[in-house]
Scaffold this motif. Structure first.
Motif, PDB file in Angstrom:
ATOM      1  N   MET A   1       0.864  -1.169   0.000  1.00  0.00           N
ATOM      2  CA  MET A   1       0.000   0.000   0.000  1.00  0.00           C
ATOM      3  C   MET A   1       0.911   1.232   0.000  1.00  0.00           C
ATOM      4  O   MET A   1       1.875   1.289   0.742  1.00  0.00           O
ATOM      5  N   GLU A   3       2.129   5.140   0.640  1.00  0.00           N
ATOM      6  CA  GLU A   3       2.113   5.922   1.876  1.00  0.00           C
ATOM      7  C   GLU A   3       0.850   6.770   2.026  1.00  0.00           C
ATOM      8  O   GLU A   3       0.285   6.878   3.112  1.00  0.00           O
ATOM      9  N   ASN A   6      -2.025   4.489   2.876  1.00  0.00           N
ATOM     10  CA  ASN A   6      -1.779   4.001   4.226  1.00  0.00           C
ATOM     11  C   ASN A   6      -2.236   5.046   5.252  1.00  0.00           C
ATOM     12  O   ASN A   6      -2.932   4.732   6.217  1.00  0.00           O
ATOM     13  N   THR A   9      -6.076   5.334   5.214  1.00  0.00           N
ATOM     14  CA  THR A   9      -6.676   4.167   5.876  1.00  0.00           C
ATOM     15  C   THR A   9      -6.520   4.266   7.386  1.00  0.00           C
ATOM     16  O   THR A   9      -7.457   3.984   8.137  1.00  0.00           O
ATOM     17  N   SER A  10      -5.355   4.701   7.848  1.00  0.00           N
ATOM     18  CA  SER A  10      -5.118   4.853   9.275  1.00  0.00           C
ATOM     19  C   SER A  10      -6.071   5.893   9.885  1.00  0.00           C
ATOM     20  O   SER A  10      -6.627   5.683  10.963  1.00  0.00           O
ATOM     21  N   GLU A  55      -4.403  -5.117   4.054  1.00  0.00           N
ATOM     22  CA  GLU A  55      -4.239  -3.691   4.352  1.00  0.00           C
ATOM     23  C   GLU A  55      -4.322  -3.431   5.858  1.00  0.00           C
ATOM     24  O   GLU A  55      -3.524  -2.667   6.407  1.00  0.00           O
ATOM     25  N   GLU A  58      -1.118  -4.590   7.454  1.00  0.00           N
ATOM     26  CA  GLU A  58      -0.031  -3.646   7.191  1.00  0.00           C
ATOM     27  C   GLU A  58      -0.140  -2.407   8.074  1.00  0.00           C
ATOM     28  O   GLU A  58       0.862  -1.938   8.624  1.00  0.00           O
ATOM     29  N   ILE A  59      -1.352  -1.881   8.232  1.00  0.00           N
ATOM     30  CA  ILE A  59      -1.558  -0.701   9.075  1.00  0.00           C
ATOM     31  C   ILE A  59      -1.176  -1.007  10.524  1.00  0.00           C
ATOM     32  O   ILE A  59      -0.470  -0.232  11.170  1.00  0.00           O
ATOM     33  N   THR A  62       2.737  -1.402  10.654  1.00  0.00           N
ATOM     34  CA  THR A  62       3.628  -0.313  10.250  1.00  0.00           C
ATOM     35  C   THR A  62       3.246   1.053  10.808  1.00  0.00           C
ATOM     36  O   THR A  62       4.024   1.989  10.658  1.00  0.00           O
ATOM     37  N   ASN A  63       2.102   1.191  11.452  1.00  0.00           N
ATOM     38  CA  ASN A  63       1.708   2.499  11.967  1.00  0.00           C
ATOM     39  C   ASN A  63       2.741   2.979  12.976  1.00  0.00           C
ATOM     40  O   ASN A  63       3.015   2.299  13.959  1.00  0.00           O
TER      41      ASN A  63
END
Length: 181
Positions: A1, A3, A6, A9-10, A55, A58-59, A62-63
Protein backbone atom coordinates in the motif's frame (compact mmCIF):
# COMPACT_ATOMS: atom_id res chain seq x y z
CA UNK A 1 0.00 0.00 0.00
CA UNK A 2 1.41 3.39 -0.86
CA UNK A 3 2.11 5.92 1.88
CA UNK A 4 -0.81 8.20 0.99
CA UNK A 5 -3.34 5.35 1.04
CA UNK A 6 -1.78 4.00 4.23
CA UNK A 7 -2.28 7.40 5.92
CA UNK A 8 -5.86 7.70 4.66
CA UNK A 9 -6.68 4.17 5.88
CA UNK A 10 -5.12 4.85 9.28
CA UNK A 11 -7.20 8.02 9.68
CA UNK A 12 -10.35 6.13 8.67
CA UNK A 13 -9.60 3.38 11.22
CA UNK A 14 -8.91 5.96 13.95
CA UNK A 15 -12.18 7.70 13.23
CA UNK A 16 -14.23 4.49 13.19
CA UNK A 17 -12.51 2.56 16.02
CA UNK A 18 -11.98 5.51 18.37
CA UNK A 19 -14.90 7.84 17.74
CA UNK A 20 -17.68 6.79 15.37
CA UNK A 21 -18.16 3.06 14.70
CA UNK A 22 -21.76 3.87 13.76
CA UNK A 23 -20.44 5.60 10.62
CA UNK A 24 -20.26 2.18 8.98
CA UNK A 25 -22.59 0.31 11.36
CA UNK A 26 -19.69 -1.38 13.14
CA UNK A 27 -20.21 -3.01 16.52
CA UNK A 28 -17.55 -2.63 19.21
CA UNK A 29 -17.63 -4.69 22.37
CA UNK A 30 -17.29 -3.10 25.83
CA UNK A 31 -13.49 -3.17 25.47
CA UNK A 32 -13.45 -1.50 22.05
CA UNK A 33 -12.79 -4.66 20.01
CA UNK A 34 -14.30 -4.99 16.54
CA UNK A 35 -14.64 -8.17 14.52
CA UNK A 36 -12.11 -7.97 11.65
CA UNK A 37 -14.42 -9.64 9.12
CA UNK A 38 -17.27 -7.27 10.04
CA UNK A 39 -14.95 -4.25 9.70
CA UNK A 40 -13.80 -5.41 6.25
CA UNK A 41 -17.36 -6.06 5.02
CA UNK A 42 -18.80 -2.83 6.42
CA UNK A 43 -15.93 -0.69 5.15
CA UNK A 44 -16.88 -1.79 1.62
CA UNK A 45 -20.48 -0.61 2.06
CA UNK A 46 -19.37 2.88 2.98
CA UNK A 47 -18.31 5.48 0.46
CA UNK A 48 -14.82 4.52 1.60
CA UNK A 49 -13.21 2.17 -0.94
CA UNK A 50 -13.13 -0.78 1.46
CA UNK A 51 -10.39 -2.61 3.28
CA UNK A 52 -8.70 -5.96 2.85
CA UNK A 53 -7.21 -8.04 5.64
CA UNK A 54 -3.76 -7.48 4.14
CA UNK A 55 -4.24 -3.69 4.35
CA UNK A 56 -5.40 -3.91 7.98
CA UNK A 57 -2.43 -6.12 8.82
CA UNK A 58 -0.03 -3.65 7.19
CA UNK A 59 -1.56 -0.70 9.07
CA UNK A 60 -1.31 -2.49 12.43
CA UNK A 61 2.29 -3.54 11.77
CA UNK A 62 3.63 -0.31 10.25
CA UNK A 63 1.71 2.50 11.97
CA UNK A 64 4.42 4.63 13.55
CA UNK A 65 2.27 5.39 16.58
CA UNK A 66 1.07 1.79 16.97
CA UNK A 67 -2.51 3.07 17.22
CA UNK A 68 -4.11 -0.33 16.57
CA UNK A 69 -3.74 -3.85 17.83
CA UNK A 70 -5.06 -7.27 16.83
CA UNK A 71 -5.99 -9.98 19.30
CA UNK A 72 -3.74 -13.07 19.21
CA UNK A 73 -5.47 -14.81 16.28
CA UNK A 74 -6.09 -11.54 14.39
CA UNK A 75 -9.87 -11.96 14.36
CA UNK A 76 -10.47 -8.77 16.37
CA UNK A 77 -8.96 -5.28 16.18
CA UNK A 78 -9.11 -2.16 18.33
CA UNK A 79 -7.52 1.23 18.83
CA UNK A 80 -5.02 1.27 21.70
CA UNK A 81 -6.24 4.56 23.20
CA UNK A 82 -7.69 7.94 22.28
CA UNK A 83 -11.34 6.97 22.35
CA UNK A 84 -14.06 9.55 22.70
CA UNK A 85 -16.66 6.77 23.02
CA UNK A 86 -17.24 4.97 26.29
CA UNK A 87 -15.20 1.76 26.31
CA UNK A 88 -13.17 -0.07 28.93
CA UNK A 89 -9.62 -0.76 27.74
CA UNK A 90 -9.19 -3.03 30.81
CA UNK A 91 -5.88 -1.40 31.68
CA UNK A 92 -4.37 -1.97 35.10
CA UNK A 93 -2.98 0.92 37.15
CA UNK A 94 0.81 1.20 36.94
CA UNK A 95 3.51 3.33 38.52
CA UNK A 96 4.78 5.89 36.02
CA UNK A 97 8.36 7.13 35.75
CA UNK A 98 9.34 10.25 37.69
CA UNK A 99 8.54 12.54 34.76
CA UNK A 100 6.38 12.29 31.64
CA UNK A 101 5.80 14.86 28.90
CA UNK A 102 2.77 16.46 27.32
CA UNK A 103 2.99 18.09 23.91
CA UNK A 104 0.52 20.82 23.08
CA UNK A 105 0.23 23.88 20.87
CA UNK A 106 1.31 27.32 22.07
CA UNK A 107 -2.32 28.45 21.79
CA UNK A 108 -3.32 26.03 24.59
CA UNK A 109 -0.73 27.05 27.19
CA UNK A 110 -2.65 29.77 29.01
CA UNK A 111 -5.66 27.50 29.49
CA UNK A 112 -3.50 24.57 30.65
CA UNK A 113 -1.55 26.70 33.12
CA UNK A 114 -4.86 28.01 34.50
CA UNK A 115 -7.00 24.83 34.51
CA UNK A 116 -4.57 21.90 34.17
CA UNK A 117 -4.58 19.27 31.44
CA UNK A 118 -8.10 18.00 30.89
CA UNK A 119 -9.12 14.91 28.96
CA UNK A 120 -11.93 16.88 27.29
CA UNK A 121 -13.79 14.58 24.88
CA UNK A 122 -11.32 11.71 25.34
CA UNK A 123 -11.26 9.07 28.02
CA UNK A 124 -7.80 10.06 29.28
CA UNK A 125 -5.04 12.64 29.15
CA UNK A 126 -2.15 11.30 27.03
CA UNK A 127 1.45 11.59 28.23
CA UNK A 128 4.71 10.55 26.56
CA UNK A 129 7.89 9.06 27.98
CA UNK A 130 10.10 11.22 25.75
CA UNK A 131 10.17 14.80 24.56
CA UNK A 132 10.46 13.81 20.89
CA UNK A 133 7.07 12.08 20.90
CA UNK A 134 5.51 14.95 22.85
CA UNK A 135 6.90 17.39 20.29
CA UNK A 136 5.28 15.47 17.42
CA UNK A 137 1.95 15.56 19.26
CA UNK A 138 2.23 19.29 19.91
CA UNK A 139 3.13 20.03 16.28
CA UNK A 140 -0.23 18.77 15.02
CA UNK A 141 -1.97 21.95 16.16
CA UNK A 142 0.63 24.70 15.81
CA UNK A 143 3.90 25.68 17.45
CA UNK A 144 4.69 22.87 19.90
CA UNK A 145 5.24 23.43 23.59
CA UNK A 146 6.49 20.55 25.74
CA UNK A 147 5.34 20.41 29.35
CA UNK A 148 7.10 18.30 31.98
CA UNK A 149 4.72 16.47 34.28
CA UNK A 150 5.83 15.37 37.75
CA UNK A 151 4.14 12.00 37.50
CA UNK A 152 5.88 10.28 40.40
CA UNK A 153 4.62 13.04 42.68
CA UNK A 154 1.11 12.62 41.24
CA UNK A 155 1.29 8.85 41.75
CA UNK A 156 2.56 9.30 45.32
CA UNK A 157 -0.50 11.51 45.90
CA UNK A 158 -2.85 8.71 44.86
CA UNK A 159 -3.45 9.56 41.19
CA UNK A 160 -3.74 6.53 38.94
CA UNK A 161 -1.85 6.00 35.69
CA UNK A 162 -2.26 3.40 32.97
CA UNK A 163 0.06 2.33 30.17
CA UNK A 164 -1.59 1.55 26.84
CA UNK A 165 -0.43 -1.27 24.59
CA UNK A 166 1.46 1.26 22.46
CA UNK A 167 3.27 2.82 25.44
CA UNK A 168 1.19 5.96 25.87
CA UNK A 169 0.71 6.88 29.52
CA UNK A 170 -2.87 7.73 30.47
CA UNK A 171 -4.43 9.53 33.43
CA UNK A 172 -7.68 11.36 34.06
CA UNK A 173 -6.40 14.89 34.75
CA UNK A 174 -3.16 16.75 35.42
CA UNK A 175 -3.47 19.54 37.97
CA UNK A 176 -1.43 22.68 37.34
CA UNK A 177 0.67 22.07 40.46
CA UNK A 178 2.33 19.09 38.68
CA UNK A 179 3.16 20.94 35.44
CA UNK A 180 6.45 22.63 34.54
CA UNK A 181 7.01 24.53 31.33
Amino acid sequence: MNEQKNKKTSKFLSYVLRHHPELIGLNLDENGWADVDELIIKSKRDSYQGLTFEELDEIVETNDKKRFIFNEDKTRIRANQGHSIDINLALKPQQPPEFLYHGTAQSNIDSILEKGIEKRNRQHVHLSEDKETATKVGMRHGKPIILTIRTKEMFDNGIEFYLSDNNVWLTDFVDTKYISK
